[in-house]
Design an enzyme around this catalytic site. Structure first.
Site, PDB file in Angstrom:
ATOM      1  N   GLU A 119       1.630  -6.482  -5.143  1.00  9.88           N
ATOM      2  CA  GLU A 119       1.204  -5.670  -6.298  1.00  9.88           C
ATOM      3  C   GLU A 119       2.281  -4.769  -6.841  1.00  9.88           C
ATOM      4  OE1 GLU A 119      -2.326  -3.597  -6.503  1.00  9.88           O
ATOM      5  OE2 GLU A 119      -3.506  -5.186  -5.607  1.00  9.88           O
ATOM      6  N   ASP A 120       3.221  -4.398  -5.989  1.00 11.63           N
ATOM      7  CA  ASP A 120       4.178  -3.400  -6.461  1.00 11.63           C
ATOM      8  C   ASP A 120       5.447  -4.039  -7.009  1.00 11.63           C
ATOM      9  OD1 ASP A 120       4.867  -0.652  -6.891  1.00 11.63           O
ATOM     10  OD2 ASP A 120       6.381  -0.921  -5.332  1.00 11.63           O
ATOM     11  N   ASP A 153       0.840  -1.207   0.000  1.00 17.01           N
ATOM     12  CA  ASP A 153       0.000   0.000   0.000  1.00 17.01           C
ATOM     13  C   ASP A 153       0.870   1.250   0.000  1.00 17.01           C
ATOM     14  OD1 ASP A 153      -2.561  -1.474   0.461  1.00 17.01           O
ATOM     15  OD2 ASP A 153      -1.530  -2.015   2.312  1.00 17.01           O
TER      16      ASP A 153
HETATM   17  C1  LIG Z   1      12.138  -6.389  -0.593  1.00 17.44           C
HETATM   18  C2  LIG Z   1      11.932  -4.909  -0.577  1.00 17.44           C
HETATM   19  C3  LIG Z   1      10.770  -4.348  -1.039  1.00 17.44           C
HETATM   20  N1  LIG Z   1      10.607  -3.006  -1.023  1.00 17.44           N
HETATM   21  C4  LIG Z   1       9.348  -2.413  -1.482  1.00 17.44           C
HETATM   22  C5  LIG Z   1       8.962  -2.707  -2.904  1.00 17.44           C
HETATM   23  C6  LIG Z   1       7.454  -2.502  -2.816  1.00 17.44           C
HETATM   24  O1  LIG Z   1       7.168  -1.130  -2.938  1.00 17.44           O
HETATM   25  C7  LIG Z   1       7.110  -2.984  -1.426  1.00 17.44           C
HETATM   26  C8  LIG Z   1       6.526  -4.384  -1.408  1.00 17.44           C
HETATM   27  O2  LIG Z   1       5.223  -4.344  -1.870  1.00 17.44           O
HETATM   28  P1  LIG Z   1       4.572  -5.504  -2.718  1.00 17.44           P
HETATM   29  O3  LIG Z   1       5.518  -5.952  -3.709  1.00 17.44           O
HETATM   30  O4  LIG Z   1       3.265  -5.017  -3.223  1.00 17.44           O
HETATM   31  O5  LIG Z   1       4.358  -6.707  -1.694  1.00 17.44           O
HETATM   32  P2  LIG Z   1       3.724  -6.739  -0.217  1.00 17.44           P
HETATM   33  O6  LIG Z   1       3.371  -8.124   0.045  1.00 17.44           O
HETATM   34  O7  LIG Z   1       4.660  -6.129   0.736  1.00 17.44           O
HETATM   35  O8  LIG Z   1       2.437  -5.867  -0.291  1.00 17.44           O
HETATM   36  C9  LIG Z   1       1.126  -6.407  -0.337  1.00 17.44           C
HETATM   37  O9  LIG Z   1       0.394  -5.682   0.616  1.00 17.44           O
HETATM   38  C10 LIG Z   1      -0.971  -6.027   0.663  1.00 17.44           C
HETATM   39  C11 LIG Z   1      -1.638  -5.294   1.776  1.00 17.44           C
HETATM   40  C12 LIG Z   1      -1.585  -5.725  -0.660  1.00 17.44           C
HETATM   41  O10 LIG Z   1      -2.919  -5.898  -0.644  1.00 17.44           O
HETATM   42  C13 LIG Z   1      -0.919  -6.638  -1.643  1.00 17.44           C
HETATM   43  O11 LIG Z   1      -1.505  -6.539  -2.892  1.00 17.44           O
HETATM   44  C14 LIG Z   1       0.543  -6.310  -1.699  1.00 17.44           C
HETATM   45  O12 LIG Z   1       0.703  -5.095  -2.355  1.00 17.44           O
HETATM   46  O13 LIG Z   1       8.298  -2.946  -0.673  1.00 17.44           O
HETATM   47  C15 LIG Z   1      11.594  -2.175  -0.536  1.00 17.44           C
HETATM   48  O14 LIG Z   1      11.429  -0.939  -0.556  1.00 17.44           O
HETATM   49  N2  LIG Z   1      12.732  -2.740  -0.049  1.00 17.44           N
HETATM   50  C16 LIG Z   1      12.943  -4.068  -0.032  1.00 17.44           C
HETATM   51  O15 LIG Z   1      14.017  -4.522   0.427  1.00 17.44           O
END
Ligand SMILES: Cc1cn([C@H]2C[C@H](O)[C@@H](COP(=O)(O)OP(=O)(O)O[C@H]3O[C@@H](C)[C@H](O)[C@@H](O)[C@H]3O)O2)c(=O)[nH]c1=O
Length: 389
Positions: free
Chosen positions: A278-279, A20
């Site tokens: 999602e991201d 999010d």
């Molecule tokens: C591994 C890593 C990720 N990130 C960032 C990349 C992304 O912006 C974020 C991870 O987000 P996502 O890939 O979406 O995975 P997530 O599992 O963390 O987020 C999820 O949260 C739920 C509540 C939503 O409903 C899901 O759809 C999904 O978005 O973290 C970093 O900044 N540093 C890191 O070391």
């Protein structure tokens, strides 16, 4: 009113994990830096925000980072103190506070209210994108805005210079060297394959780990801190953060969570990327390497329908064998299946997958990026209002 002189409020409730805030932060930064929008980002969890953006001070109720005004959204926020914005974005199914809604309704020039929805590749999204969402109790215009994979949706988040940055990084051995040093990887060239593994847990994880151990080539597996890293530490108690564990041909390293822009570099620097939510899946698209998606789980397996919709769209033009290999491994990775056989098939298709992903990236980029599409949508609504007032 022009978009660049308008004030936007983006509301972000952190439900779980980092998706999010990850999405809202990217969008806010891009609107401010590329479209000159005055953005205020209201977020209810500064601690999660700080994990992806270390400049965030968790004790500040109000701060400016990268040209975005960041506001703590809490139960104690006194909404009467803040003027409402011209454009209000309710991101990812959050509900903006009722006192703020009432203030919007009282305004002479009503704010444009947008519901920025979750990402889905399902067919119905095209039909709903941009539709009004009637508000029977308030005299306000609200519209659905859907991200998506086709030109009839709002597109995907992508900064204008992102692919250029990725290309420069791939061509710059010094920058790569510095990045590996930052991760404390002494000799990256020793590994035939580098895999980033960002995922939720998987009950059959050991079947994949064993496959990598016995693969006959040196593999470096980089696991960001989180659910899967915790599961791996359970399997291998010697494994701890930042310490490498070598088992046969496989080296595993758990990485401290890194700033969002560094995570992009990790995707560019690895040969294969496991992503989730999602991201990070969208960032993996832009990295153009073979990727494997673990979708965020929902009750009653509702996520599997979304996963199938995405696989159908993504694999539509793939050669049959490659398509089979991708879909089989992705399904096993998203259910509790054994991973060894399907991995072998997937990894035999890496060259074809990488080639296909570069074409798929071109097709997605042609749909325009989400921030620009959002700005165009708002511009059109502003013009319509002017013409009808
Ligand atoms: C591994 C890593 C990720 N990130 C960032 C990349 C992304 O912006 C974020 C991870 O987000 P996502 O890939 O979406 O995975 P997530 O599992 O963390 O987020 C999820 O949260 C739920 C509540 C939503 O409903 C899901 O759809 C999904 O978005 O973290 C970093 O900044 N540093 C890191 O070391």
């Amino acid at each position: 009113m022009s978009v660049s002189s308008s004030r936007w409020d983006i509301f972000c409730a952190v439900i779980d994990n980092f998706g999010d805030i990850g999405i809202c932060w990217r969008l806010s930064r891009q609107l401010a830096s590329e479209h000159g929008v005055n953005v205020r980002l209201w977020v209810d969890d500064l601690a999660s925000f700080q994990r992806i953006c270390p400049q965030i001070n968790v004790d500040e109720m109000q701060q400016t980072v990268a040209g975005v005004n960041i506001m703590l959204w809490s139960a104690r926020t006194s909404w009467a103190e803040y003027s409402v914005a011209d454009v209000v974005i309710e991101a990812l199914a959050c509900s903006i506070p009722m006192p703020y809604q009432q203030q919007m309704a009282k305004h002479d020039v009503k704010p444009l209210w947008l519901n920025l929805e979750y990402l889905s590749a399902e067919d119905w999204v095209e039909g709903c994108h941009g539709l009004p969402s009637p508000q029977p109790h308030l005299p306000l215009d609200k519209y659905f805005f859907f991200p998506g994979f086709t030109a009839a949706t709002g597109g995907l988040l992508q900064e204008t210079a992102l692919q250029q940055h990725a290309q420069s990084f791939s061509a710059d051995t010094v920058a790569q060297q510095q990045f590996w040093q930052q991760l404390d990887i002494k000799d990256p060239s020793y590994y035939a394959q580098k895999i980033s593994l960002f995922a939720y847990d998987h009950p059959q994880l050991s079947t994949l780990v064993n496959c990598w151990r016995q693969s006959g080539q040196t593999i470096l597996c980089l696991v960001p801190e989180g659910a899967l890293a915790t599961q791996l530490s359970g399997l291998y108690p010697q494994l701890s953060i930042s310490r490498e564990l070598v088992i046969d041909a496989l080296t595993i390293k758990i990485l401290p969570f890194m700033p969002q822009d560094d995570y992009d570099k990790l995707l560019w620097a690895c040969d294969i990327n496991f992503v989730r939510g999602e991201d990070s899946i969208i960032r993996a698209h832009w990295a153009g390497k073979p990727f494997i998606w673990q979708i965020y789980r929902q009750q009653q397996q509702a996520h599997l329908e979304k996963l199938n919709a995405f696989m159908l769209r993504y694999c539509a033009q793939m050669p049959v064998d490659t398509c089979e290999a991708v879909q089989q491994f992705w399904l096993q990775w998203n259910t509790d299946g054994l991973l060894d056989k399907s991995w072998q098939k997937f990894s035999a298709n890496l060259v074809q997958i990488a080639e296909y992903n570069r074409l798929w990236r071109v097709a997605l980029t042609a749909n325009g990026d989400l921030a620009s599409n959002l700005v165009h949508f708002v511009e059109k609504k502003f013009i319509m209002r002017r013409n009808f007032s």
